[in-house]
Design a protein around this motif. Structure first.
Motif, short mmCIF file in Angstrom:
data_model
loop_
_atom_site.label_atom_id
_atom_site.label_comp_id
_atom_site.label_asym_id
_atom_site.label_seq_id
_atom_site.Cartn_x
_atom_site.Cartn_y
_atom_site.Cartn_z
N PHE B 135 0.95 -1.36 0.10
CA PHE B 135 -0.22 0.23 0.20
C PHE B 135 1.02 1.05 -0.19
O PHE B 135 0.79 2.21 -0.60
CB PHE B 135 -0.89 0.19 1.28
N ARG B 136 1.60 1.43 1.02
CA ARG B 136 2.39 3.11 1.02
C ARG B 136 3.51 3.27 -0.19
O ARG B 136 3.86 1.68 -0.73
CB ARG B 136 3.42 3.07 2.62
N ALA B 137 3.36 3.89 -0.73
CA ALA B 137 4.59 4.36 -2.10
C ALA B 137 5.87 3.96 -1.06
O ALA B 137 6.66 4.11 -0.27
CB ALA B 137 4.38 5.67 -1.84
N ILE B 154 14.74 -11.93 -0.36
CA ILE B 154 13.21 -11.09 -0.18
C ILE B 154 12.32 -11.49 -1.91
O ILE B 154 12.73 -11.21 -2.59
CB ILE B 154 13.54 -10.26 -0.39
N VAL B 155 10.91 -11.98 -0.77
CA VAL B 155 9.99 -11.85 -2.18
C VAL B 155 8.98 -10.48 -1.90
O VAL B 155 8.88 -10.74 -0.83
CB VAL B 155 8.92 -13.17 -1.44
N SER B 156 8.91 -9.78 -3.03
CA SER B 156 8.36 -8.46 -3.40
C SER B 156 6.72 -8.65 -3.47
O SER B 156 6.76 -9.49 -4.27
CB SER B 156 8.72 -7.30 -3.66
N GLY B 157 5.81 -8.22 -2.90
CA GLY B 157 4.77 -7.91 -3.75
C GLY B 157 4.60 -6.71 -4.64
O GLY B 157 5.71 -6.11 -4.95
N ARG B 158 3.63 -6.61 -5.68
CA ARG B 158 3.44 -5.64 -6.21
C ARG B 158 2.74 -4.42 -6.04
O ARG B 158 1.92 -4.79 -4.76
CB ARG B 158 2.76 -5.89 -8.13
N PRO B 159 2.50 -2.96 -5.90
CA PRO B 159 2.29 -2.11 -5.05
C PRO B 159 1.00 -2.33 -6.04
O PRO B 159 0.21 -2.66 -6.51
CB PRO B 159 3.09 -0.48 -6.08
N ASP B 160 0.15 -2.34 -4.50
CA ASP B 160 -1.18 -2.40 -4.75
C ASP B 160 -1.72 -4.02 -4.53
O ASP B 160 -3.63 -3.77 -5.43
CB ASP B 160 -2.11 -1.78 -5.93
N GLY B 161 -0.88 -4.64 -4.67
CA GLY B 161 -1.32 -6.19 -5.17
C GLY B 161 -1.92 -6.43 -3.18
O GLY B 161 -1.67 -5.60 -3.21
N ASP B 162 -1.58 -7.81 -3.50
CA ASP B 162 -2.97 -8.54 -2.09
C ASP B 162 -1.68 -8.89 -1.60
O ASP B 162 -0.81 -9.60 -1.85
CB ASP B 162 -3.86 -9.92 -3.39
N PRO B 163 -1.80 -8.65 0.03
CA PRO B 163 -0.68 -8.05 0.81
C PRO B 163 -0.82 -10.11 1.09
O PRO B 163 0.37 -10.29 1.04
CB PRO B 163 -0.79 -7.84 2.10
N ALA B 164 -1.51 -10.31 1.38
CA ALA B 164 -1.92 -12.19 1.66
C ALA B 164 -0.99 -13.11 0.69
O ALA B 164 -0.60 -13.75 1.07
CB ALA B 164 -3.20 -12.11 1.90
N ALA B 184 7.65 -11.26 7.79
CA ALA B 184 7.04 -10.93 6.58
C ALA B 184 6.89 -9.09 7.57
O ALA B 184 6.12 -9.09 8.46
CB ALA B 184 5.77 -11.22 6.72
N ASP B 185 7.37 -8.23 6.45
CA ASP B 185 6.70 -6.82 6.64
C ASP B 185 5.42 -6.92 5.94
O ASP B 185 4.44 -6.83 4.87
CB ASP B 185 7.37 -5.93 5.67
N THR B 186 4.05 -5.62 6.75
CA THR B 186 2.79 -6.09 6.20
C THR B 186 2.68 -4.13 6.41
O THR B 186 3.50 -2.91 7.12
CB THR B 186 1.52 -6.43 7.56
N ALA B 187 1.83 -3.92 6.02
CA ALA B 187 1.23 -2.06 5.93
C ALA B 187 0.89 -1.67 6.88
O ALA B 187 0.52 -2.49 7.75
CB ALA B 187 0.56 -1.99 4.41
N GLY B 188 1.38 0.00 7.48
CA GLY B 188 0.90 0.00 8.55
C GLY B 188 -0.58 0.65 8.93
O GLY B 188 -0.95 1.09 8.15
N ARG B 189 -1.54 0.24 9.70
CA ARG B 189 -2.41 0.44 9.83
C ARG B 189 -3.15 1.14 10.88
O ARG B 189 -2.71 0.20 12.02
CB ARG B 189 -3.15 -0.97 9.38
#
Ligand SMILES: Nc1nc2c(ncn2[C@@H]2O[C@H](COP(=O)(O)OP(=O)(O)OP(=O)(O)O)[C@@H](O)[C@H]2O)c(=O)[nH]1
Ligand SMILES: [Mg+2]
Lengths: 442, 300
Positions: B135-137, B154-164, B184-189
């Motif tokens: 989520f975060r830029a 590291i395994v990275s997601g795509r911006p705006d992809g599904d974090p799960a 695993a790092d997750t978005a701040g919420r």
């Protein structure tokens, strides 16, 4: 934010006002309660101490003890002291008299500087300014990429600095701004600890080279007791001109950030109210004081409505309402509009006198979830069902429950509520069509 | 540990020892200062009230009335609160062990994920980082930079992809490559945002589909400079994401992180690790005694 503190104070005042005459013991007890409420709200302990001492002194000076209106008087004294703590006038951002206006953001790590820089650019552009973003956080990994991505989202220009040429890069960006038609430069800096001498030296040199028009300290609304100490240390090293309080959309009581003005004299100028780039609002101390004191904030509510509610759609809904043609479709649209204005409970609390009712609502996430459930149920209805809920038989209800991930009883509950609403509309109609809307008492 | 927390030692607390001498008697004014010191460290009012009641009790009835002895008693009481529970990271021996890092915006999650990966690497494990803040830029770039620095894949997601999905893929990648642990790092919420908390719940559930029983550890990262709201955060995250341990960050400043006492007390959650700086090595195991000593330092 804010409202939780308000609830505590309201209880204290109610207790006090239940007394025929205020005794010494009553006053002590009330002040003890106020003290605990403030400390639980993270108001800085020194500020609490001063505030309590002021209230006690004034209460004695005004002879509240044994006086018939002593309770009233005490409440007012507490109100006034709190309002003074928050500061009076709304503080606005200064503009440079010549050359571009430079706004620099500084603060502790993780307080929200980068997001605030982008939000500030977006809000100033809305006012017709032409901002340039400058990324000067040369320390945190990918901080510059973060601002670049945000600038791209906003379609605004961005320049960046590198560690070895930090000051030159920033001053060059500012010097080139005017030539590129930019009248405002917003500089994001690295987060730093107030006791980290090397890092404080770095920002002090940058600031003295750049001479920003506004130097804003960014503070997290969830901060604790240490925030005042940190702010004072920043102020001792840097000519801070204002405060930005971020993450105000949390349920933090925000006392630490609000103590900073009282302890250091730095006025709060802006507050961050969501993760979205339009989530930055001016800080109106008087309105915030009213909210904390449970007196509502109708001005902000009206402003939010003007900003987020589509006037035409609202009128259309009202007409349908009157003609009893209000359907689940309309209901859904209205929910969307209200949602844009902010969390339900928060909105309620802005209405004078509604604070107590809002307290009965389920808390933040739960209320939001309930709203989502209602949305899911309506989304799973067919177009016909939305217009004519009488179609809804057992198998349709079962299908809707399945489709929306809810239970049949939840669907039944919503249908029942909607029916009740329609009945109420019918009863209201003659009254409403008879002329004006009944005025709300405030 | 001592070194990390030592930086927080100076300041107001020294006043508590102004009398200095081992025999100096507890006075009413001193009790006021003790209370203030505890409040200033962000301990909850409820906890401070109960500590102060106990202190007055021992002074009055047990004749423990010199400053050093009372301070020792207070320290012991506070250490007991934190000593609750097992501070070892869970899931040793799982293949792979899965650790999720969660928390509000800006608390220090990404940095902590990187530091933790480095610690695990040094203890002989073969960590894999998962950048699931989609989520975060530039959050992904941030963790990728760290991964490069500490030399961890590291395994990275795509911006705006599904974090799960990112965490799911990372666990499968770890199984395929034989990595012993996934961090695993997750978005701040903010804990007040229902839909974001639901998303986190989903991440936890989907992780369990990649490996039965995962995640083994859900670490809630709390900013040590935060006040009483940290308790509310801990409650909500525990409810929605089954937190199993706490990390307190930014203790290299002047804040003391005292809000964790109420958390440990109420939620029985062990504080496992402390962040004491911005470098990869600035993550240390919690030592309740040293933590309390930083709050109420010995001698002056
Ligand atoms: N002084 C100090 N700074 C820290 C510590 N841990 C993290 N930080 C800093 O805090 C800032 C935010 O850290 P991040 O790791 O990006 O925080 P995050 O929780 O991932 O942030 P979001 O993903 O934006 O929610 C960065 O500048 C870090 O360097 C610590 O223990 N001490
Ligand atoms: Mg992060």
């Amino acid at each position: 934010m804010f409202e939780q503190l308000s609830d505590r104070l309201t209880d204290t005042f109610a207790k006090l006002q239940g007394r025929p005459r205020v005794t010494d013991a009553d006053l002590d007890e009330a002040l003890r309660d106020v003290r605990v409420a403030l400390l639980e709200a993270d108001v800085n302990f020194k500020v609490v101490k001063t505030l309590i001492a002021t209230v006690r002194e004034r209460a004695i000076g005004e002879n509240v003890i044994a006086n018939i209106s002593g309770a009233q008087q005490t409440v007012k004294i507490v109100h006034d002291a709190l309002a003074e703590m928050l500061g009076g006038e709304t503080a606005t951002l200064a503009r440079a008299t010549s050359g571009p206006t430079v706004i620099a953001l500084v603060g502790l790590q993780g307080s929200g500087k980068t997001t605030t820089a982008a939000k500030l650019a977006a809000s100033l552009r809305k006012e017709g300014r032409r901002p340039l973003l400058v990324a000067a956080d040369v320390h945190r990994p990918a901080a510059i990429d973060q601002l670049r991505a945000l600038a791209k989202q906003l379609a605004l220009p961005m320049e960046s600095a590198s560690e070895t040429t930090l000051i030159a890069d920033v001053t060059n960006a500012i010097a080139g701004a005017a030539a590129n038609g930019r009248d405002t430069v917003i500089v994001d800096t690295a987060g730093r600890l107030h006791i980290d001498d090397a890092m404080m030296d770095e920002v002090a040199s940058l600031v003295s080279a750049v001479k920003p028009t506004e130097l804003l300290l960014v503070v997290d609304a969830m901060a604790g007791q240490d925030a005042v100490e940190a702010a004072a240390a920043f102020k001792a090293r840097l000519p801070i001109t204002g405060l930005v309080v971020t993450k105000v959309d949390s349920d933090a009581r925000g006392g630490a950030s609000l103590s900073i003005r009282a302890a250091t004299g730095i006025p709060v100028k802006l507050m961050g109210t969501s993760e979205r780039l339009d989530g930055l609002e001016p800080f109106h101390p008087d309105r915030i004081a009213r909210r904390i004191l449970g007196m509502g904030d109708i001005l902000t509510l009206v402003e939010r409505a003007q900003e987020h509610v589509d006037q035409k759609e609202a009128e259309e809904s009202a007409r349908k309402f009157l003609e009893s043609r209000f359907t689940f479709d309309d209901f859904y649209k209205q929910l969307q509009q209200i949602k844009k204005m902010g969390p339900l409970g928060d909105l309620m609390k802005m209405i004078p006198g509604m604070g107590a009712i809002a307290k009965q609502l389920p808390d933040g996430p739960t209320a939001e979830r309930e709203l989502k459930r209602v949305e899911a149920i309506i989304s799973s209805m067919t177009t016909q069902e939305r217009v004519d809920p009488t179609l809804m038989n057992g198998s349709r209800r079962k299908r809707i429950a399945g489709g929306s991930g809810t239970t049949v009883s939840e669907v039944n509950h919503l249908l029942k509520q909607f029916k009740e609403m329609q009945t109420q509309m019918k009863q209201l109609r003659p009254m409403l069509q008879g002329g004006r809307l009944p005025r709300m008492r405030m | 540990m001592k070194e990390g927390l030592a930086r927080t030692r100076f300041g107001f607390i020294t006043r508590l020892f102004a009398g200095g001498e081992t025999s100096s008697k507890v006075t009413e004014a001193w009790l006021g200062e003790l209370e203030e010191a505890l409040l200033r460290a962000d301990l909850s009012v409820t906890l401070v009230d109960s500590v102060m009641l106990q202190v007055r009790d021992i002074v009055a009835f047990q004749k423990i009335d010199t400053v050093p002895r009372v301070l020792d008693a207070v320290r012991d009481a506070l250490v007991a609160v934190l000593a609750n529970g097992d501070r070892e990271l869970r899931g040793a021996g799982q293949k792979p062990r899965v650790i999720l890092v969660v928390g509000v915006n800006g608390s220090g999650k990404t940095t902590t994920a990187a530091k933790l990966a480095k610690r695990l690497l040094q203890s002989g494990e073969t960590p894999l980082l998962a950048a699931a803040d989609t989520f975060r830029a530039a959050a992904i770039e941030q963790l990728e930079t760290w991964a490069g620095r500490i030399g961890v894949p590291i395994v990275s997601g795509r911006p705006d992809g599904d974090p799960a999905a990112v965490v799911f893929d990372a666990v499968n990648a770890a199984i395929a490559r034989g990595n012993s642990v996934v961090v695993a790092d997750t978005a701040g919420r903010l804990h007040t945002k229902g839909h974001l908390m639901d998303e986190l719940g989903k991440i936890v559930r989907v992780t369990g589909r990649a490996r039965e029983g995962a995640p083994d550890e859900v670490l809630l990262v709390l900013d040590g400079t935060q006040g009483q709201n940290a308790i509310v955060q801990a409650r909500q995250f525990t409810k929605d994401a089954q937190v199993t341990g706490i990390v307190v960050t930014k203790l290299d400043g002047t804040a003391k992180g005292g809000a964790v006492f109420a958390i440990a007390d109420e939620l029985k959650l062990p504080v496992k690790l402390l962040g004491v700086g911005e470098r990869a090595d600035d993550l240390i195991p919690m030592d309740p005694r040293a933590f309390v000593d930083a709050l109420l330092p010995k001698g002056a």
